[in-house]
Design a protein around this motif. Structure first.
Motif, mmCIF file in Angstrom:
data_model
loop_
_atom_site.group_PDB
_atom_site.id
_atom_site.type_symbol
_atom_site.label_atom_id
_atom_site.label_comp_id
_atom_site.label_asym_id
_atom_site.label_seq_id
_atom_site.Cartn_x
_atom_site.Cartn_y
_atom_site.Cartn_z
ATOM 1 N N GLU A 52 42.925 73.720 53.125
ATOM 2 C CA GLU A 52 42.434 74.780 53.430
ATOM 3 C C GLU A 52 42.468 75.548 54.526
ATOM 4 O OE1 GLU A 52 37.858 76.823 52.190
ATOM 5 O OE2 GLU A 52 40.152 75.503 51.134
ATOM 6 N N CYS A 53 42.806 74.535 55.558
ATOM 7 C CA CYS A 53 42.530 75.423 56.964
ATOM 8 C C CYS A 53 44.185 76.362 57.129
ATOM 9 C CB CYS A 53 43.420 74.101 58.220
ATOM 10 S SG CYS A 53 41.400 73.478 58.621
ATOM 11 N N GLN A 54 44.815 76.229 56.279
ATOM 12 C CA GLN A 54 46.182 76.360 55.822
ATOM 13 C C GLN A 54 45.534 78.425 55.156
ATOM 14 O OE1 GLN A 54 49.287 76.458 57.712
ATOM 15 N NE2 GLN A 54 50.271 78.226 56.863
ATOM 16 N N ARG A 55 44.371 77.689 53.451
ATOM 17 C CA ARG A 55 44.493 79.309 53.092
ATOM 18 C C ARG A 55 43.622 79.876 54.025
ATOM 19 N NH1 ARG A 55 39.969 80.485 50.187
ATOM 20 N NH2 ARG A 55 39.001 78.900 51.134
ATOM 21 N N LEU A 56 42.887 79.001 54.666
ATOM 22 C CA LEU A 56 41.507 80.681 55.551
ATOM 23 C C LEU A 56 42.606 80.641 57.075
ATOM 24 C CD1 LEU A 56 39.219 77.495 55.581
ATOM 25 C CD2 LEU A 56 38.858 80.063 54.429
ATOM 26 N N ASP A 57 43.981 80.469 57.012
ATOM 27 C CA ASP A 57 44.252 80.753 58.380
ATOM 28 C C ASP A 57 44.031 80.729 59.955
ATOM 29 O OD1 ASP A 57 46.254 82.460 59.109
ATOM 30 O OD2 ASP A 57 45.228 84.455 59.056
ATOM 31 N N MET A 58 43.783 79.367 59.187
ATOM 32 C CA MET A 58 43.788 78.445 61.060
ATOM 33 C C MET A 58 44.485 76.895 60.535
ATOM 34 S SD MET A 58 39.588 77.654 60.468
ATOM 35 C CE MET A 58 39.073 76.516 59.017
ATOM 36 N N PRO A 59 45.996 77.641 60.812
ATOM 37 C CA PRO A 59 47.240 76.211 60.381
ATOM 38 C C PRO A 59 46.445 75.558 61.432
ATOM 39 C CG PRO A 59 48.358 78.535 61.303
ATOM 40 C CD PRO A 59 46.528 78.666 60.563
ATOM 41 N N LEU A 60 46.770 74.501 61.145
ATOM 42 C CA LEU A 60 47.217 72.953 62.083
ATOM 43 C C LEU A 60 48.014 72.712 62.679
ATOM 44 C CD1 LEU A 60 44.288 70.775 60.374
ATOM 45 C CD2 LEU A 60 43.418 73.010 61.584
ATOM 46 N N ILE A 61 47.864 72.241 63.376
ATOM 47 C CA ILE A 61 49.536 71.850 64.285
ATOM 48 C C ILE A 61 50.148 70.195 63.896
ATOM 49 C CG2 ILE A 61 50.615 70.857 66.631
ATOM 50 C CD1 ILE A 61 49.004 73.286 68.061
#
Length: 345
Positions: free
Chosen positions: A336-345
């Motif tokens: 979901e974070c990837q979809r929202l443009d907040m890629p997690l390390i």
């Protein structure tokens, strides 16, 4: 999925390379300023301590520490620290630090019971610091002076980030607002503690809430505190109980308040006995740390922790702490974070 805030139209201001450089510069600059402001010297800290000595931080008293047996010590149990609140005070004594001086260290912890989200991770990294004080320093005025020094270092660091990345405009207010948790309750009686924090942080931009752990007029605590490190029962601001507190800022990206630091004047013998009795925890007096304190073998002190990843997250205008630090996240949150443009390390 664990709790996830989804800011609308979020776009990272910095790319991964700029972010990593920013993290490095922030950590180097801030700890240098913190050391200078409070006259602290850096020390090396443990990742784990022996179980049953009363050294580990109990946080709210319900969180489970990560533990493991030590083969060469007859399978004695060690615990990964929650924080170094008590260890630091013993270190002040062991190093014979004089009043007006102190220590700081990089604290790395694992907290498996955290509810993962934008601000909470299994991995905790913070600057833990502790400074020796005198009996005359155990008052709200001294607490405010120390907090203002820390806040001054935060403001300077934000300007350094602006010089590095002019697209990130400073937004911390010049002055930090102080309020007691009881005064905050009277101001917003219809709200729960988190709602009160959001309301006061939105209004002032940055606030220090005094009296975390003491019971309020509604019979509840604003938030929990272990009874054996911060003094939350001695008289503090405006005659109200508490010589500790939390420093919060308004996070415009997440549209909520964010706690960056928790700190306070530590318990003396009298406050320790009172707070342990209130919590029904007198049995802790038999533990190693508590015996040293009761035998006057530990100095009076003030100390706290400042979240490293949270501070970097705030300065770099990130929406998720996983954009700053590497940790484990649920697969659905990562997707979901990837979809929202907040890629997690």
């Amino acid at each position: 999925m664990s709790y996830l805030i989804k800011p609308q139209n979020y776009k990272p201001i910095l790319d991964l390379k700029q972010t990593e450089l920013g993290i490095k510069q922030i950590k180097e600059f801030f700890q240098m300023n913190l050391s200078s402001e409070l006259r602290l010297r850096r020390v090396t800290a443990p990742l784990f301590v022996l179980k049953g000595m009363g050294i580990n931080d109990d946080l709210n008293g319900i969180e489970r520490p990560v533990s493991f047996p030590i083969k060469d010590m007859g399978d004695m149990q060690a615990e990964v620290v929650h924080s170094l609140a008590k260890w630091k005070r013993m270190t002040l004594a062991d190093y014979n630090i004089e009043a007006g001086y102190g220590i700081y260290t990089d604290m790395n912890a694992i907290r498996p019971d955290e509810e993962m989200g934008n601000l909470h991770s299994l991995y905790v990294d913070q600057w833990d610091w502790e400074r020796v004080i005198t009996t005359n320093d155990r008052n709200a005025a001294f607490l405010k002076e120390i907090v203002e020094r820390i806040y001054a270092a935060m403001v300077r660091t934000e300007y350094m980030v602006y010089e590095m990345y002019p697209q990130i405009k400073p937004c911390l207010p010049e002055k930090l607002h102080f309020i007691h948790s009881e005064e905050l309750l009277q101001l917003y009686p219809e709200l729960e503690p988190k709602g009160r924090e959001d309301a006061i942080a939105r209004k002032y931009g940055a606030v220090f809430i005094i009296g975390i752990g003491c019971k309020l007029s509604n019979g509840k605590k604003h938030d929990g505190r272990a009874p054996d490190y911060d003094d939350y029962t001695s008289e503090g601001l405006n005659g109200l109980p508490g010589l500790n507190g939390d420093l919060l800022v308004w996070n415009d990206v997440l549209q909520r308040s964010v706690e960056l630091s928790s700190m306070g004047i530590r318990v003396d013998r009298e406050a320790l006995l009172k707070q342990l009795k209130e919590e029904g925890e007198e049995k802790r007096l038999e533990l190693y740390f508590h015996k040293r304190l009761m035998d006057d073998l530990l100095p009076l002190s003030i100390g706290g922790g400042i979240g490293q990843s949270r501070l970097c997250m705030y300065y770099l205008r990130k929406a998720h702490i996983g954009e700053i630090q590497a940790s484990i996240w649920p697969n659905d949150m990562r997707e979901e974070c990837q979809r929202l443009d907040m890629p997690l390390i």
